[in-house]
Motif scaffolding. Structure first.
Motif, PDB file in Angstrom:
ATOM      1  N   GLY B 444      77.286 -13.432  65.381  1.00  0.00           N
ATOM      2  CA  GLY B 444      77.008 -13.620  64.200  1.00  0.00           C
ATOM      3  C   GLY B 444      77.884 -12.224  63.387  1.00  0.00           C
ATOM      4  O   GLY B 444      76.727 -12.589  61.932  1.00  0.00           O
ATOM      5  N   ASP B 445      78.238 -11.098  62.983  1.00  0.00           N
ATOM      6  CA  ASP B 445      78.888 -10.557  62.047  1.00  0.00           C
ATOM      7  C   ASP B 445      77.805 -10.124  62.047  1.00  0.00           C
ATOM      8  O   ASP B 445      78.163  -9.391  60.860  1.00  0.00           O
ATOM      9  N   VAL B 446      76.935  -9.571  62.713  1.00  0.00           N
ATOM     10  CA  VAL B 446      76.298  -8.348  62.016  1.00  0.00           C
ATOM     11  C   VAL B 446      76.327  -7.205  62.116  1.00  0.00           C
ATOM     12  O   VAL B 446      77.253  -6.698  63.565  1.00  0.00           O
ATOM     13  N   GLU B 447      75.496  -5.758  62.411  1.00  0.00           N
ATOM     14  CA  GLU B 447      75.597  -5.257  62.247  1.00  0.00           C
ATOM     15  C   GLU B 447      75.569  -5.173  64.232  1.00  0.00           C
ATOM     16  O   GLU B 447      74.527  -5.217  64.706  1.00  0.00           O
ATOM     17  N   PRO B 448      76.395  -4.122  64.876  1.00  0.00           N
ATOM     18  CA  PRO B 448      76.346  -4.049  66.991  1.00  0.00           C
ATOM     19  C   PRO B 448      74.789  -3.834  66.964  1.00  0.00           C
ATOM     20  O   PRO B 448      73.905  -3.021  66.194  1.00  0.00           O
ATOM     21  N   ARG B 449      74.093  -4.402  67.945  1.00  0.00           N
ATOM     22  CA  ARG B 449      73.022  -3.959  68.226  1.00  0.00           C
ATOM     23  C   ARG B 449      72.880  -3.738  69.884  1.00  0.00           C
ATOM     24  O   ARG B 449      72.072  -2.644  70.143  1.00  0.00           O
ATOM     25  N   GLY B 450      73.892  -4.022  70.635  1.00  0.00           N
ATOM     26  CA  GLY B 450      73.444  -3.889  71.897  1.00  0.00           C
ATOM     27  C   GLY B 450      75.038  -4.084  72.500  1.00  0.00           C
ATOM     28  O   GLY B 450      75.901  -4.563  71.709  1.00  0.00           O
ATOM     29  N   LEU B 451      75.245  -4.608  73.554  1.00  0.00           N
ATOM     30  CA  LEU B 451      76.453  -4.645  74.084  1.00  0.00           C
ATOM     31  C   LEU B 451      76.352  -6.099  75.187  1.00  0.00           C
ATOM     32  O   LEU B 451      75.104  -5.558  76.239  1.00  0.00           O
ATOM     33  N   CYS B 452      76.982  -7.222  75.409  1.00  0.00           N
ATOM     34  CA  CYS B 452      76.615  -8.172  75.652  1.00  0.00           C
ATOM     35  C   CYS B 452      77.232  -8.334  77.248  1.00  0.00           C
ATOM     36  O   CYS B 452      78.241  -7.181  77.272  1.00  0.00           O
ATOM     37  N   GLY B 453      77.106  -9.286  78.428  1.00  0.00           N
ATOM     38  CA  GLY B 453      78.349  -8.627  79.526  1.00  0.00           C
ATOM     39  C   GLY B 453      79.527  -8.762  79.148  1.00  0.00           C
ATOM     40  O   GLY B 453      80.392  -8.316  79.946  1.00  0.00           O
ATOM     41  N   SER B 454      80.406  -9.519  78.399  1.00  0.00           N
ATOM     42  CA  SER B 454      81.045  -9.916  77.888  1.00  0.00           C
ATOM     43  C   SER B 454      81.966  -8.361  77.024  1.00  0.00           C
ATOM     44  O   SER B 454      83.104  -8.027  77.627  1.00  0.00           O
ATOM     45  N   GLY B 455      80.773  -8.197  76.279  1.00  0.00           N
ATOM     46  CA  GLY B 455      81.768  -6.608  76.337  1.00  0.00           C
ATOM     47  C   GLY B 455      81.724  -5.205  76.983  1.00  0.00           C
ATOM     48  O   GLY B 455      82.331  -5.042  76.228  1.00  0.00           O
ATOM     49  N   LEU B 456      80.783  -5.339  77.747  1.00  0.00           N
ATOM     50  CA  LEU B 456      80.221  -4.519  78.937  1.00  0.00           C
ATOM     51  C   LEU B 456      81.371  -4.071  79.592  1.00  0.00           C
ATOM     52  O   LEU B 456      82.676  -2.909  79.751  1.00  0.00           O
ATOM     53  N   VAL B 457      82.430  -5.940  80.206  1.00  0.00           N
ATOM     54  CA  VAL B 457      83.596  -5.963  80.718  1.00  0.00           C
ATOM     55  C   VAL B 457      84.795  -5.046  79.692  1.00  0.00           C
ATOM     56  O   VAL B 457      85.989  -5.350  80.710  1.00  0.00           O
TER      57      VAL B 457
END
Lengths: 636, 636
Positions: B444-457
């Motif tokens: 969404g090209d917004v301010e990061p709110r958290g980490l999804c699975g692919s980001g975690l990996v």
């Protein structure tokens, strides 16, 4: 179609011999049977067997041979009244037993009022006797299998359903959604000891523990007037409870045409009639389950026989094409439905089998009747007549089966008849004339209120016999009557412009309007009805190339036809002029046929096979129909 | 079981050649594709074909050859960005067209953001390309036949249904009750010109006039998290509309075990979860029908793929035996149901096909995925991994198919992760570390709110690569970090008793609690998850007697797996260490498999055949499981 060669037949009919043995049976009247310990009283025409009388009324009698006296299981005891000892009785019983009144029910033709003890069933039979002496090998669609399954482990993760199916691997049922929902819970709660319930090709449930002894199914005869439900134990083939009631659609018309017309006038009527039919079935289901003390959830299948209009209305199919030329049925067969589709709250996954129809006016009731009377198997030349507003006729000789429908009109149901009424309390059902008096039998033994179909046929038959009606159907003149039967002549009176014959005076003699009588116009109505029917069988006999006197048995079926006096039926020309014992009451064969399809998958296949075996002969299409009809209006 | 001999394979993989052609593709990141005229923007991993990217998102592209560039129907035009010209493109297009941007979509692997024009469908194809390059010959269960019937007469009284069936006598369908009710009315209103609607072996309706051009069906991927509906035109094989939403059962737990537990605590929960699943399907049905402007009454069939728990909850089957040892499925197959049984209000007689399950943890979604990825047909040694809370793995070599399930836990779905969230707006989905900085891509090209699975990996993979995580999974000391990557060392901070690495500072640097970070415990969670998965495929490879480097293709499937960066997946050891282009995103193969069963009765038979073809290997039963698991906790 080329005319088949006319055949001459050697007639050998047991009924003729029996006729000689029972010269007192003249084919009229009604008898009273009381069954113990059921404490049920029924009224039947003479010459019906004790077995049939009990069975048609839901009282189970052991039997496996098809009513031929060979299995010797149908032992009953005559407590009051008498039945002659037959040669078979002498083989089945010792002299003491015979003296105590023991007889084989299937050979015990009743010719007087009787009180009869029916012993409880003793064996788990492999066959049952149903319908008109049909021996049905028990192969019901309902099957139960008790199984003890091994518990799953990490090294044996076979799914529950596969585990169950492996234990009954001679069957390969489809598993219903209901069963899918039940299996995981039930097998665990029951410690992996369960009974699988299979109906036809479907696994519909599992039950905890061993319930394999209880198998119940429900047969419906969905009549235009009367609906009958029979709760069956399919492991023994015997009825557990029977209930009947008027079809709740009655307020929309007494016959199929009136009800079809109602649907054509108002689009809300079809759904209403569908609801009423379902309500009727639902109430009967309650009644039989309550009477038998059976949990409706342990009734696993239904079969239903009805005419094409009743089936259409029940299923919500527009019946208009049946009611208007060219009289088209929507479908001959019905897919296997759920009992719930028919408003019947038994087991939630119970299927419903609807007997197929041959045509718009030869419905599932006639398919059931053909099956139950063995028209498709018997080698004799037999004529099956279901008498009613729409009369269906089947002629068979073991090789060919011909059918037709004759529009008899409502006379037999009491419709269009001045003092007509249904066969209920107060209806005159038997009429006998002597030169001195009029003798009546009234249903319920109460004051007469009207005349039902069998009473009408009796009355006309007796008026013809004694000469008050001439062969053309005219009441003779007062002068002629005074000369012929002076004591009856006073009953010939005028009401308005019409002449009538009074059967029963209400209060003081002379109060004609309140009395029960038969009018000149009533006679005409009956003539039209019987001419339609006799035109039907005359044309079928011609089509098959046989003569009326070759017919070895005439089966009178239906809730009305079964109660007709054979002698009267012969005298007015409703049936061929044959020895009276060849005219046999077939009982509620529609219901019996429905029962057979529950007791035997082979019989069910037989019902479906009739779709190909029976040729339908359309009468309204025949150029000679009207000529025949006019010829047959007169009395023989 | 005796160990099969180990085989050595000659590897010939096209992906290796492609890798050489695209050295810039390192197996990370995400690309943006804009489709015209649909005006739809999607994000996909690099190297996906334009055809797949369009097709998975419900945008129809002509194709009959299965994505091999031979049918030359999948012509698209690159409006913005570039795709190299392939040899097949040179055969399909002239120089002017190539210059205008025309390419074959199935061969156009995307390696940059693109804007693409998809021309409307031009032909009525005989085949469609679905799933992972599967060419499906169109033989849908839905068939329509326009017929002109002769009107009945007194001399032609054939019933309506028989008349209709005679006109389509190459089919022998069972006539549904719904159709029985409709036929008499519709044929007469439509002057005997009607279209019969047949689905599989059932005639479900007749429609007035010729409607034979419209055939729609609905494929559902019933995921634990996300549910996707695809409305298909089964005559072309193309999607007409796609919609997805969160499974409304979410409030009862994010994963299957939590939901199963909820049903065990309270008997009211199972019916509630059934209702919520039905509501989800109902809302999606509304959405796709509205979007496509299709009358739901003209959608004639549904197919549904889901894991065993989702299917159990949808059907109201107690899931407890799935959730507790020994983990038993109720049934592998589901009988053909009515769409209405699943709460889906399309055509009232539409049937519903539910894909079968192989085991408690290898459900219909995996059967669908196996079908859609051609695991059962491809001769190559391929590994299929559906990454999620319950990870399912299939290994096939064209001869044998082995499957297993690995309990990966909720880490990939963002569960048990400090800053974990689902892949929604605000989720970091791509992470790249340089010695100077942290580069993030956020949905969404917004301010990061958290980490999804692919980001975690990605984050763990990058921390390992740059050396901030050692191979055992420990974050290195502050001193070591300051020496190794001084500009990143400040992101290694302490929160409570735990060390974390900050990916994105919220507001002023130093406000750690509000920032997005990855904790030491998060790394451990991921290690457990990936160790479970790699233990799974390691044991399957052993079972088949092959080496990891022999694997010619790894398919990453599922709504999460499809979005993993292959390079990161390799680096953390989630998949075997292979050339990155052998790691392929398979997309939503569960939904694709469901579509295939709607488009082809042969594919549906293929799905059922998988029940016999796939051998399930239970991991929890193996004595060596724990040793392997511990060995595989470390990063490679």
């Amino acid at each position: 179609m080329s005319e088949p060669p006319r055949r001459s037949r050697a007639i050998h009919v047991d009924e003729d011999a029996e006729q000689a043995a029972h010269p007192e049976w003249d084919g009229t009247g009604r008898l009273r049977l009381h069954f113990t310990p059921a404490d049920r009283e029924v009224r039947v025409p003479p010459a019906v067997s004790v077995f049939d009388a009990a069975s048609w009324n839901g009282i189970a009698v052991d039997s496996t041979c098809g009513g031929h006296g060979t299995c010797k299981k149908c032992k009953v005891r005559i407590l009051d009244g008498s039945i002659p000892v037959s040669p078979m009785d002498q083989r089945a019983f010792g002299p003491d037993q015979l003296a105590e009144g023991w007889r084989l029910a299937c050979l015990a033709a009743v010719h007087s009022d009787l009180s009869i003890e029916i012993p409880p069933l003793t064996t788990r039979p492999k066959a049952a006797t149903v319908g008109v002496g049909r021996q049905v090998i028990l192969r019901p669609a309902i099957q139960k299998r008790y199984v003890e399954l091994s518990e799953p482990t990490l090294s044996d993760q076979v799914p529950d359903v596969d585990r169950l199916l492996a234990a009954i691997d001679d069957l390969e049922p489809v598993v219903s959604l209901h069963a899918l929902r039940r299996i995981p819970t039930v097998v665990r709660a029951a410690d992996w000891k369960v009974t699988a319930v299979i109906v036809d090709d479907q696994l519909i449930d599992v039950e905890p523990g061993d319930t394999s002894a209880t198998h119940h199914a429900l047969a419906f005869d969905l009549g235009t007037t009367t609906v009958v439900a029979t709760l069956l134990d399919t492991t023994t083939g015997t009825p557990v409870a029977v209930a009947s009631m008027l079809n709740k659609q009655q307020p929309f018309g007494g016959d199929v045409i009136t009800r079809i017309s109602a649907t054509m006038m108002d689009p809300d009527v079809l759904p209403r009639l569908t609801e009423l039919a379902k309500d009727t079935l639902a109430e009967l289901t309650d009644n039989v389950c309550t009477e038998a003390g059976i949990d409706p959830g342990q009734v696993y299948e239904i079969a239903l026989a009805g005419n094409a209009t009743m089936v259409s209305l029940l299923l919500g199919i527009d019946p208009e094409p049946i009611g208007v030329a060219p009289f088209i049925l929507s479908s001959r067969t019905t897919p296997t439905l759920a009992a719930a589709d028919l408003g019947v709250a038994i087991h939630p996954a119970a299927p419903a089998y609807v007997l197929p129809s041959l045509g718009a006016y030869v419905g599932g009731d006639i398919v059931a009747g053909t099956l139950a009377s063995g028209m498709d198997r018997d080698k004799r030349l037999r004529l099956f007549i279901d008498v009613g507003t729409n009369c269906e006729i089947v002629l068979g000789d073991g090789e060919r089966l011909l059918s037709t429908a004759a529009p008899a009109g409502p006379a037999f149901e009491g419709g269009q008849i001045r003092c007509g009424m249904r066969a209920a309390d107060g209806a005159i059902e038997v009429v006998a004339l002597t030169p001195e008096d009029v003798e009546l039998q009234v249903i319920g033994d109460v004051e007469p209120r009207g005349l039902c179909g069998s009473g009408l046929v009796d009355a006309v038959s007796e008026l013809v016999r004694i000469g008050l009606l001439d062969r053309s159907g005219r009441l003779i003149s007062e002068e002629a009557a005074r000369e012929l039967v002076p004591k009856l002549a006073g009953r010939l009176v005028q009401i308005g412009e019409e002449r009538v014959f009074v059967l029963h005076w209400a209060g003081a003699e002379g109060d004609v309007a309140e009395s029960t009588y038969i009018s000149q116009r009533d006679v005409r109505e009956l003539q039209f009805a019987k001419a339609a029917i006799s035109t039907g069988w005359t044309l079928l006999l011609e089509e098959m190339g046989v003569e009326a006197q070759d017919v070895q048995q005439v089966l009178l079926a239906g809730s009305f036809g079964s109660y007709l006096s054979p002698a009267s039926a012969i005298r007015i020309g409703l049936v061929p002029r044959l020895p009276v014992l060849r005219i046999v009451s077939a009982g509620n064969v529609a219901g019996e046929g429905a029962k057979m399809t529950l007791l035997s998958k082979a019989e069910r296949a037989g019902a479906e096979a009739l779709l190909k075996e029976v040729s339908y002969v359309e009468l309204s299409d025949r150029p000679d129909f009207n000529d025949r009809f006019v010829d047959l209006l007169a009395f023989p």
